[in-house]
Design a protein around this motif. Structure first.
Motif, PDB file in Angstrom:
ATOM      1  N   ALA A   1       0.832  -1.211   0.000  1.00  0.00           N
ATOM      2  CA  ALA A   1       0.000   0.000   0.000  1.00  0.00           C
ATOM      3  C   ALA A   1       0.867   1.262   0.000  1.00  0.00           C
ATOM      4  CB  ALA A   1      -0.934   0.003   1.212  1.00  0.00           C
ATOM      5  N   LEU A   2       1.982   1.232   0.758  1.00  0.00           N
ATOM      6  CA  LEU A   2       2.858   2.400   0.822  1.00  0.00           C
ATOM      7  C   LEU A   2       3.593   2.592  -0.504  1.00  0.00           C
ATOM      8  CD1 LEU A   2       3.572   4.547   2.853  1.00  0.00           C
ATOM      9  CD2 LEU A   2       5.463   3.126   3.658  1.00  0.00           C
TER      10      LEU A   2
ATOM     11  N   SER B   1       1.231   4.138  -2.853  1.00  0.00           N
ATOM     12  CA  SER B   1       1.006   5.539  -2.496  1.00  0.00           C
ATOM     13  C   SER B   1       2.143   6.420  -2.989  1.00  0.00           C
ATOM     14  CB  SER B   1       0.856   5.679  -0.977  1.00  0.00           C
ATOM     15  OG  SER B   1      -0.259   4.953  -0.514  1.00  0.00           O
ATOM     16  N   PHE B   2       3.381   5.992  -2.770  1.00  0.00           N
ATOM     17  CA  PHE B   2       4.532   6.779  -3.233  1.00  0.00           C
ATOM     18  C   PHE B   2       4.509   6.952  -4.745  1.00  0.00           C
ATOM     19  CE2 PHE B   2       7.176   5.542   0.703  1.00  0.00           C
ATOM     20  CZ  PHE B   2       6.847   6.728   1.329  1.00  0.00           C
TER      21      PHE B   2
ATOM     22  N   SER C   1       1.900   6.791  -6.698  1.00  0.00           N
ATOM     23  CA  SER C   1       0.755   7.627  -7.075  1.00  0.00           C
ATOM     24  C   SER C   1       1.062   9.100  -6.862  1.00  0.00           C
ATOM     25  CB  SER C   1      -0.481   7.216  -6.273  1.00  0.00           C
ATOM     26  OG  SER C   1      -0.815   5.862  -6.514  1.00  0.00           O
ATOM     27  N   ILE C   2       1.700   9.414  -5.728  1.00  0.00           N
ATOM     28  CA  ILE C   2       2.059  10.813  -5.449  1.00  0.00           C
ATOM     29  C   ILE C   2       3.041  11.323  -6.500  1.00  0.00           C
ATOM     30  CG2 ILE C   2       3.289  12.305  -3.824  1.00  0.00           C
ATOM     31  CD1 ILE C   2       2.132  10.514  -1.573  1.00  0.00           C
TER      32      ILE C   2
END
Length: 564
Positions: free
Chosen positions: A91-92, A95-96, A98-99
């Motif tokens: 998940a992390l 997220s990275f 995606s950012i």
């Protein structure tokens, strides 16, 4: 001059990427590959920007530059975490990414939306094109993102240096240098703007260090790239050393065998660690002196270990030494047990084993007989076809030009009764029909071949005799295949059909021809022989023809004896 600088850095980055391609190994982290891909692309953007003649062209070049600006710090951070044996939750990671992608998407809006740049214009400095920018809020987020990735990377390096023994300090140092240079260049660009950009040079500098790092990956990564000479095993351990006897690492099993290794730091000198000095150095020295593989035994706390020393390979290149350790305790206990018992016990074991095998064979034959009892048109078929297979195989083995083994003979004869097990899945209305099948009924009947293979697989799954299982599956599945590819269930052709199935096909068809069925009378041996011979090269393997011809008198004698 500035344009020349960008051209040179592009050429250098391309050359370094080519070097990476030449030393690429399948175990390299994908993020290394992405870095070596994105750096030349980003450097190309700097060159294109410097020679741009229109604002539109300059904006496109800037978009290319930021492919590296946005993603390279992410890739570097992921490489650092991987080298430090730290795994981010999925998940992390998502997220990275995606950012980073969102920020790069805002870069692509430059020139028509004010998110990354509020305004843009073009100017010339020393003959090179530059963009004059007014930054938007997403540009601030870009700096925040870069800072976060840098902080995470530095934390991972510091933590590994101070707390972890499974990471090489040399690798940590080499990872820290490009990190430090990259962030230093970012700070210089922010607070001390120059007429040219330092990032292309810093990228090339980073590539050099990353080349050195990937060069060492195959020596230090004991979980994935412990080199092609060793296969990871839960029952086996290994320790790796360079040519100076420096400790490179081990797998988890080695730590289970020898807990002392948990406290040994990667790159430690073997002579400075009591356990390695006692167990490794002497064996490595002996190996070097003898210049060949060295095997020895070591007993400890009720366990007996085999130490096997050999070279540590990266592909075909020697990188150091490895000590492969196997817990041989059970084997040694078994040998001792055998030595304590006499031949009588061995005979009893063999007798019981033979009895179990006999029970197994009888169970298989009973199952086949039960299936055959449902088919009122083929009584005695499995017994007759088994005899036919035995006669054919024996003729083949007289000259044995096909190089059959005794094991093959045993397996195919034993498997023959199982060839029609799939008929258990055919409905009684079809199987017991007193006449010829309708086309749709025949399709149902044809399914028995594939079903038979599945049933045999299930019945024999887990058997110690893997060779027999494979032969039996092939016989059941493919005995209706034809040499010309017109058979079923898969339409195999020629040598695609296993030999055991080709032999079974002759015995099966011969029995169907000379035996009486509810829908037909038995054929004469002459008629059956004519059909078989006409089928050679079409239905049957032409190479089996001489063996069939040689076996024909025995086949006829066998069937005549049955009718008497």
């Amino acid at each position: 001059m500035i344009i020349g600088y960008y051209a040179i850095t592009l050429a250098i980055s391309l050359a370094l990427t080519l070097m990476y391609v030449l030393i690429w190994h399948r175990h390299f982290d994908v993020h290394f590959t992405l870095m070596f891909t994105f750096i030349p692309i980003s450097n190309l953007g700097f060159l294109l920007l410097s020679i741009a003649t229109t604002l539109e062209g300059a904006v496109i070049a800037n978009d290319i530059i930021y492919m590296g600006g946005c993603f390279l710090m992410l890739f570097i951070m992921m490489c650092v975490l991987d080298r430090c044996n730290m795994k981010l939750p999925k998940a992390l990671r998502v997220s990275f990414f995606s950012i980073t992608f969102a920020i790069y998407a805002s870069v692509l809006t430059a020139g028509w939306m004010p998110y990354f740049y509020k305004s843009l214009s073009m100017t010339k400095v020393n003959g090179a094109t530059m963009l004059v920018k007014t930054y938007g809020f997403m540009h601030t987020m870009f700096y925040v993102m870069v800072g976060v990735y840098f902080v995470i990377s530095i934390w991972a390096l510091v933590y590994s240096f101070t707390k972890k023994n499974d990471v090489s300090n040399k690798t940590i140092g080499m990872m820290a240098v490009p990190e430090a240079v990259s962030i230093l260049v970012y700070l210089i660009q922010i607070f001390f703007p120059l007429d040219f950009n330092l990032l292309p040079a810093s990228y090339c500098f980073a590539q050099v260090f990353f080349l050195l790092i990937v060069r060492k990956i195959c020596m230090y990564d004991m979980s994935e790239t412990h080199l092609d000479s060793i296969n990871e095993s839960g029952d086996s351990a290994f320790m790796a050393f360079d040519f100076k006897f420096n400790y490179l690492g081990c797998n988890d099993t080695a730590m289970d065998f020898f807990p002392e290794l948990k406290e040994v730091k990667v790159d430690s000198r073997s002579e400075d660690v009591p356990f390695l000095k006692e167990q490794a150095m002497n064996r490595l020295s002996t190996f070097i002196e003898n210049n060949n593989n060295d095997t020895s035994f070591y007993s400890r706390e009720g366990h007996t270990y085999i130490f096997d020393v050999d070279y540590l390979y990266d592909g075909k290149k020697k990188r150091g030494f490895r000590i492969f350790v196997t817990d041989d305790t059970k084997n040694q206990e078994y040998i001792s047990l055998i030595n304590r018992f006499n031949s009588t016990l061995q005979e009893e074991v063999e007798e019981k084993t033979a009895h179990i095998a006999e029970m197994h064979d009888n169970l298989i034959l009973s199952l086949a007989t039960m299936v055959e009892s449902r088919d009122n048109s083929t009584g005695g078929h499995i017994k007759r076809t088994s005899a036919g297979v035995r006669i054919l195989v024996d003729e083949i083995m007289k000259t044995n030009r096909l190089h059959l083994t005794r094991e093959f003979r045993r397996a195919i004869i034993k498997a023959a009764p199982m060839h029609d097990l799939g008929k258990i899945a055919v409905p009684d209305a079809i199987l017991q029909k007193p006449g010829r099948f309708e086309p749709w009924e025949f399709e149902k009947m044809k399914a028995h071949a594939a079903e038979g293979g599945k049933i045999v697989h299930q019945v024999l799954e887990g058997t110690d005799d893997e060779y027999f299982r494979k032969i039996a599956e092939n016989v059941a599945t493919y005995h209706h295949e034809r040499w010309d590819g017109s058979g079923y269930p898969e339409g195999l052709k020629g040598l695609e059909i296993p030999l055991e199935a080709r032999i079974m096909a002759i015995a099966d068809v011969y029995d169907a021809l000379v035996s009486k069925r509810v829908y037909k009378e038995s054929m004469s041996f002459e008629q059956a022989d004519k059909i078989i011979m006409e089928g050679m090269g079409k239905h049957f393997d032409q190479k089996l023809e001489p063996y069939y011809v040689a076996a024909r008198p025995k086949l006829e004698a066998y069937y005549k004896a049955l009718s008497e």
